[in-house]
Scaffold this motif. Structure first.
Motif, PDB file in Angstrom:
ATOM      1  N   ASN A  57       0.477  -0.687   0.341  1.00 54.56           N
ATOM      2  CA  ASN A  57       0.156  -0.233   0.088  1.00 54.56           C
ATOM      3  C   ASN A  57       0.739   1.051  -0.143  1.00 54.56           C
ATOM      4  O   ASN A  57       0.258   2.431   0.590  1.00 54.56           O
ATOM      5  N   LEU A  58       2.052   0.905  -0.515  1.00 54.61           N
ATOM      6  CA  LEU A  58       3.149   2.636  -0.141  1.00 54.61           C
ATOM      7  C   LEU A  58       4.175   2.257  -1.839  1.00 54.61           C
ATOM      8  O   LEU A  58       3.735   1.207  -2.481  1.00 54.61           O
ATOM      9  N   ARG A  59       3.486   3.802  -2.022  1.00 52.89           N
ATOM     10  CA  ARG A  59       4.764   4.431  -3.220  1.00 52.89           C
ATOM     11  C   ARG A  59       5.914   5.158  -3.062  1.00 52.89           C
ATOM     12  O   ARG A  59       5.197   5.740  -1.543  1.00 52.89           O
ATOM     13  N   ALA A  60       6.921   4.958  -3.795  1.00 56.76           N
ATOM     14  CA  ALA A  60       7.758   6.120  -3.405  1.00 56.76           C
ATOM     15  C   ALA A  60       7.473   7.388  -4.381  1.00 56.76           C
ATOM     16  O   ALA A  60       6.994   7.137  -5.169  1.00 56.76           O
ATOM     17  N   CYS A  61       7.325   9.039  -3.723  1.00 61.57           N
ATOM     18  CA  CYS A  61       7.450   9.359  -4.453  1.00 61.57           C
ATOM     19  C   CYS A  61       8.368   9.465  -4.894  1.00 61.57           C
ATOM     20  O   CYS A  61       9.525   9.686  -5.251  1.00 61.57           O
ATOM     21  N   GLY A 105       1.545   7.009   1.011  1.00 60.53           N
ATOM     22  CA  GLY A 105       0.542   5.870   1.379  1.00 60.53           C
ATOM     23  C   GLY A 105      -0.157   5.792  -1.146  1.00 60.53           C
ATOM     24  O   GLY A 105      -0.146   7.136  -1.098  1.00 60.53           O
ATOM     25  N   LEU A 106      -0.790   4.862  -0.939  1.00 60.94           N
ATOM     26  CA  LEU A 106      -0.937   5.333  -2.193  1.00 60.94           C
ATOM     27  C   LEU A 106      -2.411   6.218  -2.217  1.00 60.94           C
ATOM     28  O   LEU A 106      -2.453   6.528  -3.274  1.00 60.94           O
ATOM     29  N   ASP A 107      -2.766   6.048  -1.519  1.00 53.09           N
ATOM     30  CA  ASP A 107      -4.053   6.691  -1.093  1.00 53.09           C
ATOM     31  C   ASP A 107      -3.777   8.434  -1.215  1.00 53.09           C
ATOM     32  O   ASP A 107      -4.929   9.301  -0.620  1.00 53.09           O
ATOM     33  N   VAL A 108      -2.890   8.288  -0.647  1.00 54.27           N
ATOM     34  CA  VAL A 108      -2.131  10.626  -1.015  1.00 54.27           C
ATOM     35  C   VAL A 108      -2.543  11.138  -1.850  1.00 54.27           C
ATOM     36  O   VAL A 108      -1.532   9.842  -3.005  1.00 54.27           O
ATOM     37  N   SER A 109      -2.494  12.460  -2.318  1.00 52.23           N
ATOM     38  CA  SER A 109      -2.439  12.761  -3.542  1.00 52.23           C
ATOM     39  C   SER A 109      -1.594  13.918  -4.106  1.00 52.23           C
ATOM     40  O   SER A 109      -1.078  14.088  -4.851  1.00 52.23           O
ATOM     41  N   ASP A 110      -0.483  13.935  -2.283  1.00 50.58           N
ATOM     42  CA  ASP A 110       0.188  14.804  -2.688  1.00 50.58           C
ATOM     43  C   ASP A 110       1.450  14.186  -1.244  1.00 50.58           C
ATOM     44  O   ASP A 110       0.933  14.097  -0.263  1.00 50.58           O
ATOM     45  N   CYS A 111       2.274  14.521  -1.332  1.00 50.71           N
ATOM     46  CA  CYS A 111       2.976  13.994  -0.852  1.00 50.71           C
ATOM     47  C   CYS A 111       3.679  14.431   0.662  1.00 50.71           C
ATOM     48  O   CYS A 111       3.894  15.937   0.303  1.00 50.71           O
ATOM     49  N   PRO A 112       3.834  14.376   1.614  1.00 53.81           N
ATOM     50  CA  PRO A 112       3.597  14.576   3.104  1.00 53.81           C
ATOM     51  C   PRO A 112       5.186  15.561   3.166  1.00 53.81           C
ATOM     52  O   PRO A 112       4.934  16.202   4.380  1.00 53.81           O
TER      53      PRO A 112
END
Ligand SMILES: [Zn+2]
Length: 106
Positions: free
Chosen positions: A74-78, A86-93
């Motif tokens: 459920n993760l990806r690298a920015c 997280g896969l579910d976030v639209s902007d990198c925190p």
């Protein structure tokens, strides 16, 4: 199946995410709840009496091997800062970079 394997499966099953959790929303009040939805069942907000409708699935998508939100699948690298997000976030925190849309497949 050997007795040892059956015992191991019984121990692991509660950790699995077998039922999909949905975010439910009452259209008029905007109140929300999270629940595993059964088809054909009407969900009602206990405060307002409004019918709540499913608006989205929550991560992790069922069925998955873990009910934890932040597992590797459920993760990806920015692509700018290389932080795991997280896969579910639209902007990198971390750096704020807008993330590309997913293809919608699970
Ligand atoms: Zn970033």
């Amino acid at each position: 199946m050997a007795a040892g394997a059956a015992a191991a499966a019984a121990i692991l099953l509660p950790l699995m995410n077998r039922r999909q959790i949905y975010r439910l929303r009452a259209p008029a009040s905007g109140r929300e709840a999270l629940a595993a939805v059964e088809p054909g069942t009407v969900y009602v907000d206990r405060e307002t009496g409004e019918e709540m409708r499913p608006v989205t699935r929550t991560l992790p998508l069922a069925p998955s091997e873990s009910a934890l939100l932040r597992v590797p699948e459920n993760l990806r690298a920015c692509r700018r800062c290389d932080q795991l997000i997280g896969l579910d976030v639209s902007d990198c925190p971390y750096c704020g970079l807008r993330q590309p849309a997913l293809d919608g497949g699970s």
